[in-house]
Scaffold this motif. Structure first.
Motif, PDB file in Angstrom:
ATOM      1  N   PRO A  93       0.826  -1.216   0.000  1.00 57.63           N
ATOM      2  CA  PRO A  93       0.000   0.000   0.000  1.00 57.63           C
ATOM      3  C   PRO A  93       0.856   1.259   0.000  1.00 57.63           C
ATOM      4  CG  PRO A  93      -0.044  -1.050   2.150  1.00 57.63           C
ATOM      5  CD  PRO A  93       0.669  -1.997   1.236  1.00 57.63           C
ATOM      6  N   ARG A  94       0.221   2.345  -0.432  1.00 56.81           N
ATOM      7  CA  ARG A  94       0.874   3.652  -0.470  1.00 56.81           C
ATOM      8  C   ARG A  94       0.232   4.545   0.581  1.00 56.81           C
ATOM      9  NH1 ARG A  94       4.244   1.533  -3.036  1.00 56.81           N
ATOM     10  NH2 ARG A  94       5.126   2.124  -5.065  1.00 56.81           N
ATOM     11  N   LEU A  95       1.056   5.122   1.413  1.00 59.61           N
ATOM     12  CA  LEU A  95       0.610   6.073   2.431  1.00 59.61           C
ATOM     13  C   LEU A  95       1.165   7.439   2.063  1.00 59.61           C
ATOM     14  CD1 LEU A  95      -0.794   6.622   5.152  1.00 59.61           C
ATOM     15  CD2 LEU A  95       1.396   6.120   6.273  1.00 59.61           C
ATOM     16  N   ALA A  96       0.263   8.400   1.847  1.00 57.12           N
ATOM     17  CA  ALA A  96       0.672   9.741   1.423  1.00 57.12           C
ATOM     18  C   ALA A  96      -0.093  10.780   2.223  1.00 57.12           C
ATOM     19  CB  ALA A  96       0.414   9.937  -0.075  1.00 57.12           C
ATOM     20  N   THR A  97       0.539  11.883   2.459  1.00 51.92           N
ATOM     21  CA  THR A  97      -0.099  12.983   3.183  1.00 51.92           C
ATOM     22  C   THR A  97       0.218  14.304   2.498  1.00 51.92           C
ATOM     23  OG1 THR A  97      -0.355  14.043   5.355  1.00 51.92           O
ATOM     24  CG2 THR A  97       1.854  13.325   4.741  1.00 51.92           C
ATOM     25  N   GLN A  98      -0.726  15.236   2.626  1.00 54.82           N
ATOM     26  CA  GLN A  98      -0.573  16.549   2.017  1.00 54.82           C
ATOM     27  C   GLN A  98      -1.017  17.594   3.022  1.00 54.82           C
ATOM     28  OE1 GLN A  98      -2.711  17.063  -1.622  1.00 54.82           O
ATOM     29  NE2 GLN A  98      -2.201  19.221  -1.845  1.00 54.82           N
ATOM     30  N   ALA A  99      -0.222  18.586   3.260  1.00 51.08           N
ATOM     31  CA  ALA A  99      -0.521  19.656   4.210  1.00 51.08           C
ATOM     32  C   ALA A  99      -0.665  20.970   3.456  1.00 51.08           C
ATOM     33  CB  ALA A  99       0.571  19.760   5.264  1.00 51.08           C
ATOM     34  N   ASN A 100      -1.613  21.802   3.917  1.00 51.63           N
ATOM     35  CA  ASN A 100      -1.865  23.092   3.276  1.00 51.63           C
ATOM     36  C   ASN A 100      -2.019  24.167   4.351  1.00 51.63           C
ATOM     37  OD1 ASN A 100      -2.598  22.447   0.204  1.00 51.63           O
ATOM     38  ND2 ASN A 100      -3.449  20.836   1.509  1.00 51.63           N
ATOM     39  N   TYR A 101      -1.480  25.292   4.110  1.00 47.13           N
ATOM     40  CA  TYR A 101      -1.603  26.447   5.006  1.00 47.13           C
ATOM     41  C   TYR A 101      -1.923  27.664   4.148  1.00 47.13           C
ATOM     42  CZ  TYR A 101      -0.364  30.246   8.173  1.00 47.13           C
ATOM     43  OH  TYR A 101      -0.400  31.384   8.929  1.00 47.13           O
ATOM     44  N   MET A 102      -2.905  28.443   4.601  1.00 52.04           N
ATOM     45  CA  MET A 102      -3.315  29.625   3.843  1.00 52.04           C
ATOM     46  C   MET A 102      -3.579  30.762   4.836  1.00 52.04           C
ATOM     47  SD  MET A 102      -6.558  30.107   1.271  1.00 52.04           S
ATOM     48  CE  MET A 102      -5.964  28.749   0.271  1.00 52.04           C
ATOM     49  N   GLY A 103      -2.967  31.887   4.586  1.00 49.45           N
ATOM     50  CA  GLY A 103      -3.189  33.086   5.397  1.00 49.45           C
ATOM     51  C   GLY A 103      -3.882  34.167   4.577  1.00 49.45           C
ATOM     52  N   SER A 104      -4.702  35.011   5.246  1.00 44.73           N
ATOM     53  CA  SER A 104      -5.425  36.075   4.547  1.00 44.73           C
ATOM     54  C   SER A 104      -5.444  37.325   5.427  1.00 44.73           C
ATOM     55  CB  SER A 104      -6.856  35.627   4.217  1.00 44.73           C
ATOM     56  OG  SER A 104      -7.596  35.420   5.415  1.00 44.73           O
TER      57      SER A 104
END
Length: 475
Positions: A93-104
């Motif tokens: 299996p493939r384990l993947a993660t994605q993180a996002n940060y957004m400022g306004s």
């Protein structure tokens, strides 16, 4: 060298026992420069590095460790091994993660228009009485998306890909075995060439001494009037030819030694001292059918061709697997910390599927192309097996001839040794001049050289047979 030491002793005894040589100082004046030349060839240079003594087995082992092209082939094998491991990892299996940060610059919120919650007379009518912005969270937004996926129907295509990668690894290992055999056989040929060239050089040096003595004798005979000047000139021509032979043999020794040290992976101009290998055991060769059978099982070219057939077979199967729908299991985790009314952690799972309905014949063309590759691989295997069978048969016949040549060379060496003994006895009794003794010594040394050539040739013939059978690297 042993031959040279014996030659110098015989030269000294000839000078003291031959009356003509003892009476004529001109012969001494000619002999001294010749002896000095021989000593110059034989004496090692002052301050030169001590030569490295190598047996044939040590030379082959050194070449396998230090030969630069062989190291490159080993790296190719390692590359194929890592590629095979990489393709096999597609089963997992493939384990993947994605993180996002957004400022306004603004704070996020929910806009409630006037009266959107109803009309409340007790509160004065519409509620809220005016547009209302309810702040939510802060000015930054952060979330992560983690997935765990496991292919299911991809298993069939991945399996064929793994087998293709393993076939490439087998082919790379066959290439390594072939390279090791080529290096071992090349070292054996260079090793034998250096030994033969060194002994040829010793024979040429004795010939120079013999022709010097012949020139001195003819010069004395011309001065005394017992010979014509033409005889002296002919003797001097032979002396010049012998000197030229020495220079040619010396150049041959230098060139072959350089080639040998380069094959061993040693620095250029590294001095080496080679040990004469023992004569090959006088064993009977097996049946030619046994060598052919062994070659079809172990020859690196055959193993590589079979690996290519295996690779083409699984390539066809992989192309057929493209018709299978792509279905996989997927799990996910979603995390966020910016929206109050949305959960911080969310788990989910499901199935993911994909099926190509129409590709305008792309998959069919791929299958046909892979089938053509498979047919080429089968034709190549048949051709390689036929070529290897011919190489084994040719090497077998060559080994039989080399064995017979060894027997003839032994008989010839014995006859030359006996002839040299008789001529030396004649010189000691005063019935022949010193030059005849030196010529007899050279003839005896040349007979021994012919025997060495025959024995080394037989060893090389056996090595060539083992190389064709695919067993040289293991001997």
């Amino acid at each position: 060298m042993r031959y040279e030491q014996i030659g110098h002793q015989e030269a000294r005894s000839a000078i003291t026992t031959n009356p003509i040589a003892a009476r004529k100082p001109v012969m001494t004046r000619l002999l001294i420069p010749g002896l000095l030349i021989g000593l110059a060839f034989a004496a090692p240079a002052v301050g030169q590095e001590a030569p490295r003594t190598l047996t044939l087995e040590q030379a082959i082992a050194t070449a396998k460790e230090g030969n630069r092209p062989l190291k490159a082939v080993r790296q190719k094998v390692e590359q194929m091994r890592q590629t095979s491991s990489f393709v096999f990892s597609n089963f997992l299996p493939r384990l993947a993660t994605q993180a996002n940060y957004m400022g306004s610059t603004n704070t996020g919120g929910i806009m409630l228009p006037r009266g959107s919650l109803g009309n409340l007379p007790e509160l004065g009518g519409a509620f809220p009485p005016a547009d209302l912005n309810v702040s939510q969270g802060g000015q930054a937004f952060f979330f992560t998306y983690t997935t765990l996926s496991q292919p299911i129907t991809h298993f069939f295509k991945i399996r064929e890909g793994v087998r293709v990668a393993r076939a490439d690894e087998v082919a790379a290992r066959a290439n390594l075995a072939k390279a090791e055999q080529d290096v071992a056989f090349g070292v054996m040929r260079a090793y034998a060439g250096v030994l033969i060239a060194e002994q040829s050089l010793e024979v040429a040096r004795v010939r120079v001494t013999a022709t010097e003595q012949r020139v001195a004798y003819q010069k004395t005979a011309v001065q005394s009037g017992t010979a014509i000047e033409v005889a002296e000139r002919e003797a001097r021509v032979k002396w010049l030819q012998a000197r030229q032979e020495v220079l040619e043999r010396q150049g041959e020794v230098d060139d072959l030694t350089y080639a040998l040290t380069d094959a061993l992976g040693l620095p250029p101009r590294t001095p080496v001292k080679l040990v004469m290998p023992a004569a090959p055991a006088d064993t009977r060769l097996g049946q030619i059918e046994d060598y052919v059978r062994t070659a079809l099982e172990n020859n690196p070219d055959v193993l590589e061709a079979r690996a290519l057939v295996t690779k083409a077979t699984h390539g066809v199967n992989a192309a057929r697997a493209d018709y299978i729908p792509e279905i996989g299991v997927q799990g996910l985790h979603f995390y966020q910390n910016s929206v109050p009314f949305f959960p911080k952690n969310t788990l989910g799972f499901g199935l993911q599927g994909k099926w190509t309905i129409l590709d305008f014949g792309a998959r069919r063309s791929t299958i046909q192309s892979r089938r053509a590759q498979f047919a080429q691989a089968e034709y190549n295997l048949t051709m390689v097996e036929g070529r290897v069978r011919g190489e084994v048969e040719g090497a077998y016949r060559k080994a039989l001839r080399a064995k017979e040549i060894v027997e003839l060379a032994r008989e010839g060496a014995a006859l030359r040794t006996e002839a040299a003994r008789l001529r030396i006895n004649q010189t000691a009794a005063g019935f022949a001049m010193a030059a005849a003794e030196r010529e007899a010594t050279a003839d005896r040394m040349e007979g021994a050289l012919d025997l060495v050539k025959a024995e080394l040739g037989y060893r090389l013939a056996l090595a060539e047979l083992a190389k064709a059978a695919g067993t040289l690297a293991r001997t």
